[in-house]
Design an enzyme around this catalytic site. Structure first.
Site, short mmCIF file in Angstrom:
data_model
loop_
_atom_site.label_atom_id
_atom_site.label_comp_id
_atom_site.label_asym_id
_atom_site.label_seq_id
_atom_site.Cartn_x
_atom_site.Cartn_y
_atom_site.Cartn_z
N SER B 13 17.07 54.86 -81.08
CA SER B 13 17.57 53.96 -82.15
C SER B 13 16.56 53.29 -82.85
O SER B 13 15.48 53.82 -83.22
CB SER B 13 18.75 53.27 -81.90
OG SER B 13 19.41 52.44 -82.66
N HIS B 40 19.78 57.08 -84.34
CA HIS B 40 20.66 56.21 -85.19
C HIS B 40 20.09 56.17 -86.76
O HIS B 40 19.10 55.95 -86.59
CB HIS B 40 21.04 55.05 -84.40
CG HIS B 40 21.88 54.88 -83.51
ND1 HIS B 40 21.74 54.03 -82.41
CD2 HIS B 40 22.68 55.79 -82.78
CE1 HIS B 40 22.48 54.34 -81.35
NE2 HIS B 40 23.14 55.54 -81.65
N ASP B 133 24.43 52.32 -76.78
CA ASP B 133 24.44 53.92 -76.95
C ASP B 133 23.85 54.52 -76.01
O ASP B 133 22.75 54.22 -76.06
CB ASP B 133 24.42 54.36 -78.38
CG ASP B 133 25.27 55.61 -78.89
OD1 ASP B 133 25.84 56.15 -77.77
OD2 ASP B 133 24.78 56.34 -79.71
#
Ligand SMILES: C[S@@+](CC[C@H](N)C(=O)[O-])C[C@H]1O[C@@H](n2cnc3c(N)ncnc32)[C@H](O)[C@@H]1O
Lengths: 275, 202
Positions: B13, B40, B133
């Protein structure tokens, strides 16, 4: 056998049973996401295994309805992918305007946001009353919502932004009335749309369409069912008609692609050739 | 006996562009495993990142399209606004399902579906990121017998995601990016031993 394999077998049997009893065929859906959603449904249900769920599922329509809600994904938004709607406005609508009347099919319309976005666009382009839109979905619960045309007011901010980015020419707030936490869409948007059930896995074509949209529906299907859908759209479309797919779906590498020219390749807008 | 890995799955991310450039940049053009990546990004991010990575790495990097066949030595990046999943038949699929772990694409979704398909033949890697995540996904990879690698939080631009992964499951290796690149080359089967039969895809 590992536990996983047992589960694969259970899922296959479950989908088989569902098909035989209720006529909904999910066996041609891509495994990875349907498995994910089935597991999710199971975790939320009162059952421990799919086998355990099976007997009730086949006898109790209520259980089936809950499964159906669990495994169909109805995520959508107004003017999703604004660049796509801008391209429709600039590159498709000018052709549609040359007809006295056009027919449009939204396959897999979910709660109707896409169809209403198109109605806004067409009305702004002066086509109000000159089109009929058939918006279909397998899931009757979402169709009911679509027909009501009532959306969470919280969505309107994003919708407005998308609308503007998508080339909207008026004030988005004119298209709905706010009532508490809901936005009630104006009836001028509804009058030319027909919402109806249609299952892409088993039902037939809609004749003589000028424009067919099927966005983010076929990504869930296995290759054979995708092919079926594309054939269905192809036989529904008039020569010179337009086919719009989701941004990650393509006619590239497909036999049927030869019959289409690219209008906006990146935005997946195609036009059926005349010959 | 040496385990024969079949795929690498990477979740990353905040700070990911740099981390991916570094990690992928250190792999040779003939790296023999497919690499599946969730980075992401914003829903309207466009397809620039795959291009950028492709240009700066020896490996071939592309944004995943629906039904792409998973080929050795290729890296597939999840497109913005879609989850990336692995199908048993050896190809990729995409979904517009709701966000998972507040993300779409979500690392958890990729990892869980890859774990289903590749089982013990999967290498899962969590890199820098400022959220959680990937930790459930990495756990799933471990449960299916795969191997779990996490970027050393000290080495990461944002440490939450590596830390969450380390807290969630028993991780096999905690390494800086350099170390991960070296380890991948050690774990990957040698080119000659790779030649696996071409699979039928429908
Ligand atoms: C992710 S939504 C896409 C909504 C909209 N087209 C968009 O792009 O925003 C997918 C829709 O396809 C519908 N669907 C799934 N299987 C179908 C089938 N066999 N026939 C018709 N619709 C189906 C689902 O019920 C759901 O509403």
């Amino acid at each position: 056998m590992k536990r996983d394999d047992v589960e694969d077998v259970e899922i296959r049997l479950l989908l088989e049973g569902v098909q035989q009893i209720y006529g909904y065929d999910f066996r041609d859906y891509a495994d990875a996401s349907i498995k994910r959603r089935l597991n999710h449904w199971l975790a939320e249900s009162e059952f421990d295994t799919f086998s355990q769920a099976q007997s009730q599922l086949l006898r109790d329509r209520g259980v089936f309805e809950s499964l159906l809600r669990g495994i169909t994904v109805n995520v959508t938004e107004m003017f999703r992918d604004p660049a796509f709607f801008r391209a429709v406005r600039e590159q498709v609508v000018p052709f549609l305007k040359t007809y006295p009347f056009v027919k449009i099919w939204h396959a897999g319309c979910a709660t109707g946001e896409e169809a209403y976005s198109m109605a806004i666009l067409l009305n702004e382009e002066g086509m109000s009353g000159r089109y009929r839109m058939y918006a279909t979905d397998i899931n009757e619960a979402v169709l009911q919502k679509a027909a009501d045309g009532v959306m969470p007011i919280a969505e309107m901010q994003r919708s407005t932004r998308n609308y503007q980015k998508g080339g909207g020419t008026a004030s988005f707030a004119d298209y709905y009335t706010a009532r508490y936490d809901r936005a009630i869409l104006s009836s001028a948007l509804k009058k030319d749309i027909v919402f109806a059930p249609h299952n892409l896995a088993v039902d037939g074509e809609f004749g003589e369409m000028n424009l067919v949209l099927c966005r983010n529906v076929m990504i869930y299907f296995k290759p054979a069912l995708k092919e079926r859908c594309l054939r269905l759209f192809d036989s529904s479309l008039l020569p010179g008609g337009f086919l719009c797919l989701g941004l990650k779906e393509t006619l590239e590498r497909r036999k049927i692609g030869e019959r289409y020219e690219e209008v906006a390749a990146n935005l997946r807008i195609y036009r059926k050739r005349y010959a | 006996m040496r385990r024969k890995f079949e795929a690498v799955a990477i979740g990353v991310s905040t700070g990911g562009v740099h981390a991916l450039q570094t990690l992928l940049g250190r792999l040779p053009a003939d790296f023999p495993l497919p690499i599946l990546i969730v980075q992401h990004m914003r829903a309207d991010a466009g397809s620039g990142l795959a291009q950028l990575l492709d240009e700066c790495c020896a490996l071939c990097v592309k944004e995943a399209d629906e039904q792409d066949e998973i080929l050795p030595g290729k890296a597939y990046l999840a497109p913005p606004n879609y989850h990336l999943l692995v199908e048993r038949e050896g190809f990729l699929s995409l979904s517009a399902d709701p966000h998972v772990s507040f993300a779409r694409p979500s690392v958890d979704v990729l990892f869980e579906s890859a774990a289903e398909v590749f089982g013990p033949q999967l290498i899962g890697i969590v890199l820098t990121g400022a959220n959680f995540d990937g930790s459930l996904g990495l756990k799933a990879i471990k449960q299916k017998g795969g191997i779990a690698i996490v970027q050393d939080p000290e080495d990461a631009e944002a440490r939450q995601m590596p830390q969450a992964a380390i807290a969630a499951t028993e991780v096999d290796h905690i390494l800086a990016l350099n170390g991960i690149a070296a380890l991948l080359q050690k774990l990957a089967p040698r080119r000659a031993a790779m030649a696996r039969g071409t699979r039928e895809t429908g």
